[in-house]
Design a protein around this motif. Structure first.
Motif, PDB file in Angstrom:
ATOM      1  N   THR A  15       0.991  -1.194   0.012  1.00 19.11           N
ATOM      2  CA  THR A  15      -0.258  -0.104  -0.115  1.00 19.11           C
ATOM      3  C   THR A  15       1.358   1.171  -0.112  1.00 19.11           C
ATOM      4  O   THR A  15       0.311   2.311  -0.353  1.00 19.11           O
ATOM      5  CB  THR A  15      -0.786   0.206   1.138  1.00 19.11           C
ATOM      6  OG1 THR A  15       0.065   0.191   2.693  1.00 19.11           O
ATOM      7  CG2 THR A  15      -2.016  -1.215   1.212  1.00 19.11           C
ATOM      8  N   TRP A  26      -7.835  -3.294  -1.388  1.00 19.67           N
ATOM      9  CA  TRP A  26      -9.017  -2.787  -0.406  1.00 19.67           C
ATOM     10  C   TRP A  26      -9.675  -3.795   0.412  1.00 19.67           C
ATOM     11  O   TRP A  26     -10.638  -3.782   1.566  1.00 19.67           O
ATOM     12  CB  TRP A  26      -9.249  -1.627  -1.294  1.00 19.67           C
ATOM     13  CG  TRP A  26      -9.643   0.067  -1.415  1.00 19.67           C
ATOM     14  CD1 TRP A  26      -8.423   0.685  -2.512  1.00 19.67           C
ATOM     15  CD2 TRP A  26      -9.187   0.926   0.122  1.00 19.67           C
ATOM     16  NE1 TRP A  26      -8.107   1.719  -1.825  1.00 19.67           N
ATOM     17  CE2 TRP A  26      -8.663   1.926  -0.553  1.00 19.67           C
ATOM     18  CE3 TRP A  26     -10.114   0.820   1.152  1.00 19.67           C
ATOM     19  CZ2 TRP A  26      -8.781   3.845   0.610  1.00 19.67           C
ATOM     20  CZ3 TRP A  26      -9.763   1.685   1.888  1.00 19.67           C
ATOM     21  CH2 TRP A  26      -9.394   3.080   1.253  1.00 19.67           C
ATOM     22  N   TRP A  29      -9.858  -4.170   3.544  1.00 23.59           N
ATOM     23  CA  TRP A  29      -9.638  -3.281   5.088  1.00 23.59           C
ATOM     24  C   TRP A  29     -11.099  -3.969   5.975  1.00 23.59           C
ATOM     25  O   TRP A  29     -10.582  -4.004   6.798  1.00 23.59           O
ATOM     26  CB  TRP A  29      -9.935  -1.755   4.609  1.00 23.59           C
ATOM     27  CG  TRP A  29     -10.637  -0.804   5.531  1.00 23.59           C
ATOM     28  CD1 TRP A  29     -12.293  -1.077   6.029  1.00 23.59           C
ATOM     29  CD2 TRP A  29     -10.567   0.158   5.303  1.00 23.59           C
ATOM     30  NE1 TRP A  29     -12.309   0.283   6.745  1.00 23.59           N
ATOM     31  CE2 TRP A  29     -11.043   0.846   6.739  1.00 23.59           C
ATOM     32  CE3 TRP A  29      -8.812   0.677   5.514  1.00 23.59           C
ATOM     33  CZ2 TRP A  29     -11.286   1.842   6.536  1.00 23.59           C
ATOM     34  CZ3 TRP A  29      -8.982   2.630   5.226  1.00 23.59           C
ATOM     35  CH2 TRP A  29      -9.843   2.560   7.107  1.00 23.59           C
ATOM     36  N   MET A  33     -10.553  -4.281  10.051  1.00 25.25           N
ATOM     37  CA  MET A  33     -11.404  -3.935  11.596  1.00 25.25           C
ATOM     38  C   MET A  33     -11.600  -4.566  11.766  1.00 25.25           C
ATOM     39  O   MET A  33     -11.970  -4.535  13.468  1.00 25.25           O
ATOM     40  CB  MET A  33     -12.522  -2.770  10.099  1.00 25.25           C
ATOM     41  CG  MET A  33     -11.661  -2.283   9.692  1.00 25.25           C
ATOM     42  SD  MET A  33     -11.658  -0.668  10.930  1.00 25.25           S
ATOM     43  CE  MET A  33     -10.529   0.565   9.809  1.00 25.25           C
ATOM     44  N   LEU A  51      -3.309   1.073   7.183  1.00 28.96           N
ATOM     45  CA  LEU A  51      -4.322   2.072   7.405  1.00 28.96           C
ATOM     46  C   LEU A  51      -4.442   3.030   6.781  1.00 28.96           C
ATOM     47  O   LEU A  51      -5.121   4.134   6.227  1.00 28.96           O
ATOM     48  CB  LEU A  51      -5.253   1.398   8.831  1.00 28.96           C
ATOM     49  CG  LEU A  51      -5.706   0.544   9.106  1.00 28.96           C
ATOM     50  CD1 LEU A  51      -6.609   0.302  10.663  1.00 28.96           C
ATOM     51  CD2 LEU A  51      -6.660   0.139   8.279  1.00 28.96           C
ATOM     52  N   TYR A  54      -3.991   3.756   2.986  1.00 28.85           N
ATOM     53  CA  TYR A  54      -5.138   3.665   2.002  1.00 28.85           C
ATOM     54  C   TYR A  54      -5.491   4.925   3.044  1.00 28.85           C
ATOM     55  O   TYR A  54      -5.815   5.993   1.954  1.00 28.85           O
ATOM     56  CB  TYR A  54      -5.745   3.175   3.541  1.00 28.85           C
ATOM     57  CG  TYR A  54      -5.694   0.489   2.483  1.00 28.85           C
ATOM     58  CD1 TYR A  54      -6.338   0.538   1.632  1.00 28.85           C
ATOM     59  CD2 TYR A  54      -5.305   0.093   3.981  1.00 28.85           C
ATOM     60  CE1 TYR A  54      -5.642  -0.880   1.766  1.00 28.85           C
ATOM     61  CE2 TYR A  54      -5.330  -1.058   3.504  1.00 28.85           C
ATOM     62  CZ  TYR A  54      -5.675  -1.354   2.362  1.00 28.85           C
ATOM     63  OH  TYR A  54      -5.637  -2.911   1.622  1.00 28.85           O
ATOM     64  N   PHE A  62     -11.186   6.768  -0.021  1.00 30.22           N
ATOM     65  CA  PHE A  62     -11.484   6.266   1.207  1.00 30.22           C
ATOM     66  C   PHE A  62     -13.162   7.574   2.040  1.00 30.22           C
ATOM     67  O   PHE A  62     -14.017   7.114   2.487  1.00 30.22           O
ATOM     68  CB  PHE A  62     -10.602   7.159   2.110  1.00 30.22           C
ATOM     69  CG  PHE A  62     -11.183   6.881   3.496  1.00 30.22           C
ATOM     70  CD1 PHE A  62     -11.151   6.093   4.619  1.00 30.22           C
ATOM     71  CD2 PHE A  62     -10.408   8.144   4.165  1.00 30.22           C
ATOM     72  CE1 PHE A  62     -11.580   6.128   5.779  1.00 30.22           C
ATOM     73  CE2 PHE A  62     -11.768   8.784   5.897  1.00 30.22           C
ATOM     74  CZ  PHE A  62     -12.162   7.221   6.367  1.00 30.22           C
ATOM     75  N   TYR A  70     -16.046   2.822   4.447  1.00 36.30           N
ATOM     76  CA  TYR A  70     -14.664   3.098   5.569  1.00 36.30           C
ATOM     77  C   TYR A  70     -14.874   3.978   6.679  1.00 36.30           C
ATOM     78  O   TYR A  70     -13.815   3.855   7.311  1.00 36.30           O
ATOM     79  CB  TYR A  70     -13.258   3.022   3.741  1.00 36.30           C
ATOM     80  CG  TYR A  70     -13.908   2.341   2.955  1.00 36.30           C
ATOM     81  CD1 TYR A  70     -13.182   0.855   3.273  1.00 36.30           C
ATOM     82  CD2 TYR A  70     -13.808   2.020   1.985  1.00 36.30           C
ATOM     83  CE1 TYR A  70     -13.093  -0.286   2.379  1.00 36.30           C
ATOM     84  CE2 TYR A  70     -13.503   1.408   0.483  1.00 36.30           C
ATOM     85  CZ  TYR A  70     -13.062  -0.096   0.955  1.00 36.30           C
ATOM     86  OH  TYR A  70     -13.256  -0.933  -0.061  1.00 36.30           O
ATOM     87  N   LEU A  74     -14.382   2.800   9.746  1.00 35.88           N
ATOM     88  CA  LEU A  74     -13.657   3.562  10.922  1.00 35.88           C
ATOM     89  C   LEU A  74     -13.911   3.787  12.390  1.00 35.88           C
ATOM     90  O   LEU A  74     -13.264   3.293  13.236  1.00 35.88           O
ATOM     91  CB  LEU A  74     -12.263   4.509   9.651  1.00 35.88           C
ATOM     92  CG  LEU A  74     -11.600   5.365  11.029  1.00 35.88           C
ATOM     93  CD1 LEU A  74     -10.663   3.643  10.650  1.00 35.88           C
ATOM     94  CD2 LEU A  74     -10.962   6.038  10.341  1.00 35.88           C
TER      95      LEU A  74
END
Length: 384
Positions: A15, A26, A29, A33, A51, A54, A62, A70, A74
Protein backbone atom coordinates in the motif's frame (compact mmCIF):
# COMPACT_ATOMS: atom_id res chain seq x y z
CA UNK A 1 0.79 -14.97 14.92
CA UNK A 2 4.20 -14.40 13.38
CA UNK A 3 2.59 -15.15 10.02
CA UNK A 4 -0.04 -12.44 10.67
CA UNK A 5 2.70 -9.89 11.39
CA UNK A 6 4.45 -10.82 8.15
CA UNK A 7 1.21 -10.51 6.18
CA UNK A 8 0.63 -7.05 7.65
CA UNK A 9 4.18 -6.07 6.75
CA UNK A 10 3.59 -7.15 3.15
CA UNK A 11 0.33 -5.19 3.03
CA UNK A 12 2.16 -2.15 4.44
CA UNK A 13 4.78 -2.29 1.71
CA UNK A 14 2.25 -2.90 -1.07
CA UNK A 15 0.00 0.00 0.00
CA UNK A 16 3.03 2.27 0.33
CA UNK A 17 4.99 1.49 -2.84
CA UNK A 18 2.17 0.85 -5.33
CA UNK A 19 1.34 3.88 -7.52
CA UNK A 20 -2.33 3.24 -6.72
CA UNK A 21 -4.06 1.02 -4.19
CA UNK A 22 -6.13 -1.58 -6.03
CA UNK A 23 -9.67 -2.62 -5.10
CA UNK A 24 -8.24 -6.05 -4.28
CA UNK A 25 -5.99 -4.43 -1.67
CA UNK A 26 -8.91 -2.40 -0.34
CA UNK A 27 -10.79 -5.68 0.18
CA UNK A 28 -8.44 -6.35 3.12
CA UNK A 29 -9.72 -3.27 5.00
CA UNK A 30 -12.94 -4.89 6.36
CA UNK A 31 -10.97 -7.96 7.43
CA UNK A 32 -8.50 -5.85 9.41
CA UNK A 33 -11.35 -3.87 11.03
CA UNK A 34 -13.09 -7.07 12.06
CA UNK A 35 -9.87 -8.54 13.42
CA UNK A 36 -9.12 -5.41 15.47
CA UNK A 37 -12.45 -5.44 17.28
CA UNK A 38 -12.41 -9.22 17.70
CA UNK A 39 -8.96 -10.58 18.56
CA UNK A 40 -6.12 -8.53 17.02
CA UNK A 41 -5.84 -5.55 19.39
CA UNK A 42 -2.24 -6.56 20.15
CA UNK A 43 -1.50 -6.01 16.47
CA UNK A 44 -3.07 -2.53 16.32
CA UNK A 45 0.33 -0.83 15.79
CA UNK A 46 1.04 -3.21 12.87
CA UNK A 47 -2.41 -2.72 11.36
CA UNK A 48 -2.17 1.05 11.74
CA UNK A 49 0.56 1.34 9.11
CA UNK A 50 -1.49 -0.01 6.15
CA UNK A 51 -4.62 1.81 7.41
CA UNK A 52 -2.62 5.05 7.33
CA UNK A 53 -1.52 4.23 3.78
CA UNK A 54 -5.08 3.51 2.65
CA UNK A 55 -6.32 6.88 3.92
CA UNK A 56 -3.32 9.01 2.99
CA UNK A 57 -2.52 7.47 -0.40
CA UNK A 58 -6.05 6.71 -1.61
CA UNK A 59 -7.99 9.49 0.08
CA UNK A 60 -10.63 9.93 -2.61
CA UNK A 61 -11.64 6.25 -2.46
CA UNK A 62 -11.75 6.35 1.34
CA UNK A 63 -14.07 9.36 1.20
CA UNK A 64 -16.37 8.41 -1.67
CA UNK A 65 -16.85 4.65 -1.44
CA UNK A 66 -20.11 3.68 0.26
CA UNK A 67 -20.10 -0.06 -0.28
CA UNK A 68 -18.36 -0.75 1.95
CA UNK A 69 -18.45 2.55 3.85
CA UNK A 70 -14.85 2.91 5.03
CA UNK A 71 -15.52 6.05 7.07
CA UNK A 72 -18.31 4.35 8.99
CA UNK A 73 -16.33 1.15 9.54
CA UNK A 74 -13.40 3.19 10.86
CA UNK A 75 -15.69 4.96 13.31
CA UNK A 76 -17.26 1.66 14.39
CA UNK A 77 -13.82 0.26 15.20
CA UNK A 78 -12.43 3.33 16.95
CA UNK A 79 -15.63 4.00 18.94
CA UNK A 80 -15.46 0.41 20.19
CA UNK A 81 -11.82 0.48 21.22
CA UNK A 82 -11.17 4.00 22.56
CA UNK A 83 -13.91 4.11 25.24
CA UNK A 84 -13.22 0.53 26.41
CA UNK A 85 -12.27 0.72 30.09
CA UNK A 86 -10.58 -2.66 29.87
CA UNK A 87 -8.10 -1.28 27.35
CA UNK A 88 -4.80 0.00 28.73
CA UNK A 89 -3.59 3.41 27.55
CA UNK A 90 -0.83 1.77 25.52
CA UNK A 91 -3.35 -0.50 23.76
CA UNK A 92 -5.30 2.38 22.26
CA UNK A 93 -2.42 4.71 21.30
CA UNK A 94 -2.80 3.92 17.58
CA UNK A 95 -6.44 5.10 17.63
CA UNK A 96 -5.79 8.86 18.03
CA UNK A 97 -2.95 8.56 15.51
CA UNK A 98 -5.43 7.11 13.03
CA UNK A 99 -7.95 9.91 13.66
CA UNK A 100 -5.11 12.40 13.08
CA UNK A 101 -4.49 10.76 9.69
CA UNK A 102 -8.16 11.38 8.80
CA UNK A 103 -8.21 15.02 9.95
CA UNK A 104 -4.95 15.89 8.19
CA UNK A 105 -5.62 14.07 4.91
CA UNK A 106 -9.35 14.84 4.61
CA UNK A 107 -9.29 18.51 5.60
CA UNK A 108 -12.66 20.13 4.92
CA UNK A 109 -14.26 16.86 3.83
CA UNK A 110 -15.24 15.06 7.05
CA UNK A 111 -17.07 17.76 9.04
CA UNK A 112 -19.71 15.22 10.13
CA UNK A 113 -17.06 13.19 11.97
CA UNK A 114 -15.44 16.03 13.95
CA UNK A 115 -17.94 16.01 16.81
CA UNK A 116 -18.09 12.22 17.38
CA UNK A 117 -14.30 11.92 17.26
CA UNK A 118 -13.85 14.89 19.61
CA UNK A 119 -16.42 13.45 22.01
CA UNK A 120 -14.61 10.12 22.47
CA UNK A 121 -11.24 11.92 22.52
CA UNK A 122 -12.33 14.08 25.46
CA UNK A 123 -13.86 11.09 27.27
CA UNK A 124 -10.62 9.11 26.98
CA UNK A 125 -8.47 12.13 27.87
CA UNK A 126 -10.29 12.54 31.18
CA UNK A 127 -9.18 9.09 32.34
CA UNK A 128 -5.88 8.75 30.49
CA UNK A 129 -2.94 8.10 32.80
CA UNK A 130 0.09 7.84 30.52
CA UNK A 131 1.53 11.26 29.57
CA UNK A 132 2.23 10.10 26.01
CA UNK A 133 -1.44 9.21 25.42
CA UNK A 134 -2.50 12.54 26.91
CA UNK A 135 -0.19 14.27 24.42
CA UNK A 136 -1.65 12.28 21.52
CA UNK A 137 -5.20 13.18 22.53
CA UNK A 138 -4.39 16.89 22.96
CA UNK A 139 -2.62 16.84 19.59
CA UNK A 140 -5.77 15.36 18.11
CA UNK A 141 -7.71 18.38 19.37
CA UNK A 142 -5.00 20.57 17.81
CA UNK A 143 -5.46 18.67 14.53
CA UNK A 144 -9.20 19.33 14.74
CA UNK A 145 -8.55 23.06 15.29
CA UNK A 146 -6.28 23.13 12.25
CA UNK A 147 -8.93 21.20 10.32
CA UNK A 148 -11.59 23.79 11.23
CA UNK A 149 -11.03 26.04 14.25
CA UNK A 150 -14.52 27.55 14.33
CA UNK A 151 -16.28 24.19 14.10
CA UNK A 152 -13.99 22.54 16.65
CA UNK A 153 -14.24 25.33 19.22
CA UNK A 154 -18.04 25.40 18.91
CA UNK A 155 -18.13 21.64 19.50
CA UNK A 156 -15.88 21.92 22.57
CA UNK A 157 -18.23 24.61 23.96
CA UNK A 158 -21.24 22.44 23.11
CA UNK A 159 -19.67 19.56 25.07
CA UNK A 160 -18.94 21.98 27.93
CA UNK A 161 -15.23 21.15 27.96
CA UNK A 162 -13.48 24.09 26.24
CA UNK A 163 -12.14 25.68 29.45
CA UNK A 164 -11.10 22.30 30.83
CA UNK A 165 -9.27 21.26 27.65
CA UNK A 166 -7.33 24.48 27.18
CA UNK A 167 -6.37 24.64 30.87
CA UNK A 168 -4.92 21.11 30.60
CA UNK A 169 -3.20 21.91 27.27
CA UNK A 170 -1.47 25.04 28.60
CA UNK A 171 -0.49 23.19 31.78
CA UNK A 172 1.10 20.39 29.73
CA UNK A 173 2.95 22.92 27.57
CA UNK A 174 4.56 24.40 30.67
CA UNK A 175 5.61 21.14 32.33
CA UNK A 176 9.35 20.40 32.33
CA UNK A 177 11.44 17.48 33.55
CA UNK A 178 14.28 17.65 36.05
CA UNK A 179 16.72 18.25 33.20
CA UNK A 180 14.77 21.33 32.13
CA UNK A 181 13.56 19.67 28.91
CA UNK A 182 9.90 19.68 28.01
CA UNK A 183 7.95 16.85 29.61
CA UNK A 184 5.37 16.79 26.81
CA UNK A 185 5.15 17.31 23.04
CA UNK A 186 8.79 16.37 22.58
CA UNK A 187 9.06 15.71 18.85
CA UNK A 188 9.17 18.29 16.09
CA UNK A 189 5.90 16.85 14.78
CA UNK A 190 4.19 17.25 18.16
CA UNK A 191 5.20 20.89 18.48
CA UNK A 192 4.24 21.66 14.90
CA UNK A 193 0.77 20.15 15.31
CA UNK A 194 0.24 22.20 18.47
CA UNK A 195 1.51 25.34 16.71
CA UNK A 196 -0.88 24.90 13.80
CA UNK A 197 -3.83 24.20 16.09
CA UNK A 198 -3.24 27.19 18.37
CA UNK A 199 -2.44 29.52 15.49
CA UNK A 200 -5.71 28.53 13.80
CA UNK A 201 -7.54 29.93 16.82
CA UNK A 202 -6.03 33.38 16.23
CA UNK A 203 -8.08 33.76 13.06
CA UNK A 204 -11.38 33.50 14.95
CA UNK A 205 -13.45 36.64 15.52
CA UNK A 206 -13.89 38.25 18.93
CA UNK A 207 -17.31 36.66 19.50
CA UNK A 208 -15.67 33.22 19.38
CA UNK A 209 -12.37 33.96 21.15
CA UNK A 210 -12.22 36.63 23.85
CA UNK A 211 -9.37 39.13 24.09
CA UNK A 212 -8.00 37.41 27.20
CA UNK A 213 -8.07 33.98 25.54
CA UNK A 214 -6.52 35.46 22.40
CA UNK A 215 -3.57 36.78 24.40
CA UNK A 216 -2.95 33.47 26.07
CA UNK A 217 -3.13 31.54 22.79
CA UNK A 218 -0.84 34.10 21.11
CA UNK A 219 1.82 33.80 23.81
CA UNK A 220 1.63 30.00 23.86
CA UNK A 221 2.01 29.94 20.07
CA UNK A 222 5.13 32.13 20.26
CA UNK A 223 6.71 29.93 22.95
CA UNK A 224 6.03 26.82 20.87
CA UNK A 225 7.39 28.36 17.68
CA UNK A 226 10.62 29.31 19.39
CA UNK A 227 10.97 25.81 20.88
CA UNK A 228 10.25 24.29 17.46
CA UNK A 229 12.82 26.57 15.79
CA UNK A 230 15.48 25.60 18.33
CA UNK A 231 14.73 21.90 17.91
CA UNK A 232 14.89 22.07 14.12
CA UNK A 233 18.22 23.93 14.36
CA UNK A 234 19.61 21.33 16.75
CA UNK A 235 18.52 18.50 14.46
CA UNK A 236 20.18 20.25 11.50
CA UNK A 237 23.42 20.52 13.47
CA UNK A 238 23.36 16.84 14.30
CA UNK A 239 22.65 15.95 10.68
CA UNK A 240 25.53 18.15 9.53
CA UNK A 241 27.84 16.45 12.00
CA UNK A 242 26.75 13.04 10.70
CA UNK A 243 27.34 14.18 7.12
CA UNK A 244 30.84 15.31 8.08
CA UNK A 245 31.52 11.87 9.53
CA UNK A 246 30.25 10.25 6.33
CA UNK A 247 32.49 12.52 4.29
CA UNK A 248 35.49 11.40 6.31
CA UNK A 249 34.54 7.79 5.66
CA UNK A 250 34.29 8.66 1.99
CA UNK A 251 37.82 10.08 1.95
CA UNK A 252 39.11 6.80 3.35
CA UNK A 253 37.31 4.66 0.79
CA UNK A 254 38.28 6.88 -2.12
CA UNK A 255 41.92 5.85 -1.68
CA UNK A 256 40.96 2.22 -1.59
CA UNK A 257 38.92 2.57 -4.79
CA UNK A 258 41.64 4.27 -6.82
CA UNK A 259 43.13 0.98 -7.99
CA UNK A 260 39.77 -0.70 -8.51
CA UNK A 261 37.80 -1.19 -11.67
CA UNK A 262 36.13 2.15 -12.42
CA UNK A 263 34.48 1.10 -15.67
CA UNK A 264 30.96 1.21 -14.21
CA UNK A 265 31.44 4.76 -12.92
CA UNK A 266 32.89 5.86 -16.24
CA UNK A 267 29.71 4.61 -17.90
CA UNK A 268 27.59 6.49 -15.32
CA UNK A 269 26.35 3.25 -13.76
CA UNK A 270 27.03 3.76 -10.07
CA UNK A 271 25.19 0.85 -8.41
CA UNK A 272 24.36 2.96 -5.36
CA UNK A 273 22.52 5.53 -7.49
CA UNK A 274 20.24 2.84 -8.86
CA UNK A 275 18.91 1.93 -5.43
CA UNK A 276 18.88 5.40 -3.85
CA UNK A 277 15.21 6.18 -4.50
CA UNK A 278 14.06 2.80 -3.18
CA UNK A 279 16.28 3.22 -0.14
CA UNK A 280 14.71 6.59 0.67
CA UNK A 281 11.20 5.15 0.38
CA UNK A 282 12.14 2.19 2.58
CA UNK A 283 13.50 4.56 5.26
CA UNK A 284 10.28 6.58 5.14
CA UNK A 285 8.13 3.47 5.57
CA UNK A 286 10.34 2.20 8.39
CA UNK A 287 10.12 5.58 10.11
CA UNK A 288 6.36 5.57 9.66
CA UNK A 289 6.09 2.14 11.28
CA UNK A 290 8.42 3.19 14.11
CA UNK A 291 6.43 6.35 14.82
CA UNK A 292 3.13 4.49 14.87
CA UNK A 293 4.26 1.94 17.43
CA UNK A 294 3.34 2.28 21.12
CA UNK A 295 5.50 4.59 23.19
CA UNK A 296 6.95 3.73 26.59
CA UNK A 297 6.55 6.54 29.12
CA UNK A 298 9.07 7.20 31.83
CA UNK A 299 8.33 10.46 33.58
CA UNK A 300 11.55 10.45 35.60
CA UNK A 301 13.86 9.52 32.76
CA UNK A 302 15.71 12.64 31.66
CA UNK A 303 17.91 10.67 29.30
CA UNK A 304 15.40 10.43 26.49
CA UNK A 305 16.17 12.78 23.67
CA UNK A 306 13.95 15.83 23.20
CA UNK A 307 15.08 15.81 19.58
CA UNK A 308 13.42 12.54 18.61
CA UNK A 309 14.01 11.26 15.10
CA UNK A 310 10.84 11.97 13.13
CA UNK A 311 12.12 13.76 10.05
CA UNK A 312 11.24 10.81 7.79
CA UNK A 313 7.60 10.71 8.92
CA UNK A 314 5.34 11.78 6.06
CA UNK A 315 2.34 13.97 6.76
CA UNK A 316 0.15 16.45 4.86
CA UNK A 317 1.40 19.22 7.15
CA UNK A 318 4.98 18.71 5.91
CA UNK A 319 4.41 21.45 3.32
CA UNK A 320 3.05 23.90 5.90
CA UNK A 321 5.66 26.16 7.48
CA UNK A 322 4.39 27.05 10.99
CA UNK A 323 6.23 30.40 11.06
CA UNK A 324 4.74 31.56 7.76
CA UNK A 325 1.34 30.18 8.81
CA UNK A 326 1.54 32.18 12.06
CA UNK A 327 2.62 35.45 10.38
CA UNK A 328 0.02 35.12 7.61
CA UNK A 329 -2.68 34.52 10.25
CA UNK A 330 -1.62 37.64 12.14
CA UNK A 331 -1.61 39.64 8.89
CA UNK A 332 -5.15 38.43 8.18
CA UNK A 333 -6.16 39.54 11.67
CA UNK A 334 -4.59 42.94 11.00
CA UNK A 335 -6.65 43.27 7.82
CA UNK A 336 -9.96 42.07 9.30
CA UNK A 337 -9.81 43.62 12.79
CA UNK A 338 -6.85 45.99 13.26
CA UNK A 339 -8.11 47.25 16.61
CA UNK A 340 -8.22 43.70 18.01
CA UNK A 341 -4.58 43.15 16.99
CA UNK A 342 -3.58 46.54 18.40
CA UNK A 343 -5.19 45.70 21.74
CA UNK A 344 -3.41 42.34 21.72
CA UNK A 345 0.06 43.78 21.06
CA UNK A 346 -0.44 46.34 23.85
CA UNK A 347 -0.93 43.51 26.35
CA UNK A 348 2.38 41.86 25.41
CA UNK A 349 5.39 42.49 27.61
CA UNK A 350 8.81 43.22 26.16
CA UNK A 351 9.76 39.51 26.11
CA UNK A 352 6.83 38.47 23.93
CA UNK A 353 7.12 41.52 21.71
CA UNK A 354 10.72 40.48 21.03
CA UNK A 355 9.64 36.91 20.35
CA UNK A 356 6.95 38.12 17.93
CA UNK A 357 9.48 40.25 16.04
CA UNK A 358 11.93 37.34 15.90
CA UNK A 359 9.27 34.95 14.59
CA UNK A 360 8.23 37.49 11.93
CA UNK A 361 11.84 37.86 10.76
CA UNK A 362 12.33 34.09 10.70
CA UNK A 363 9.11 33.64 8.70
CA UNK A 364 10.37 35.99 5.99
CA UNK A 365 13.68 34.12 5.95
CA UNK A 366 11.77 30.85 5.56
CA UNK A 367 9.80 32.32 2.64
CA UNK A 368 13.06 33.09 0.86
CA UNK A 369 14.50 29.64 1.62
CA UNK A 370 11.35 27.85 0.45
CA UNK A 371 11.18 29.85 -2.78
CA UNK A 372 14.87 29.20 -3.40
CA UNK A 373 14.28 25.47 -2.86
CA UNK A 374 11.42 25.48 -5.38
CA UNK A 375 13.59 27.21 -7.99
CA UNK A 376 16.44 24.74 -7.45
CA UNK A 377 14.04 21.80 -7.64
CA UNK A 378 12.56 23.11 -10.89
CA UNK A 379 16.05 23.62 -12.31
CA UNK A 380 17.02 20.07 -11.37
CA UNK A 381 13.87 18.79 -13.06
CA UNK A 382 14.74 20.60 -16.29
CA UNK A 383 18.33 19.38 -16.15
CA UNK A 384 17.28 15.76 -15.74
Amino acid sequence: MKVFEEVLEIVSYMTFFSPTISLEMWSLWPLMMEALTDWAIDFFPNILVPLDNYISRSTAHFLTCKEPDYQQSLWNMISTIMPDRNMEDSDIEPAPKLIEVVFQNCRGQVDQWVEPYLRITVERLRRAEKPYLKCLLIQLIADALYYNASLTLSILHKLGVATEIFALWFQMLQQVKKSGLRANFKREHDKKVCCLGLTSLLALPADQLSGEALGRVFRASLDLLVAYKDQVAEAAKEEEAEDDDDDMDGFQTDDEDEDGDGSDKEMGLDAEDGDEADSIRLRKLAAQAKDLRPHDDDDDDDSDNDYSDDEELQSPIDEVDPFIFFVDTVKAMQASDPLRLQNLTQTLDFHYQALANGVAQHAEQRRVEIEKGKIEKAADGVAS
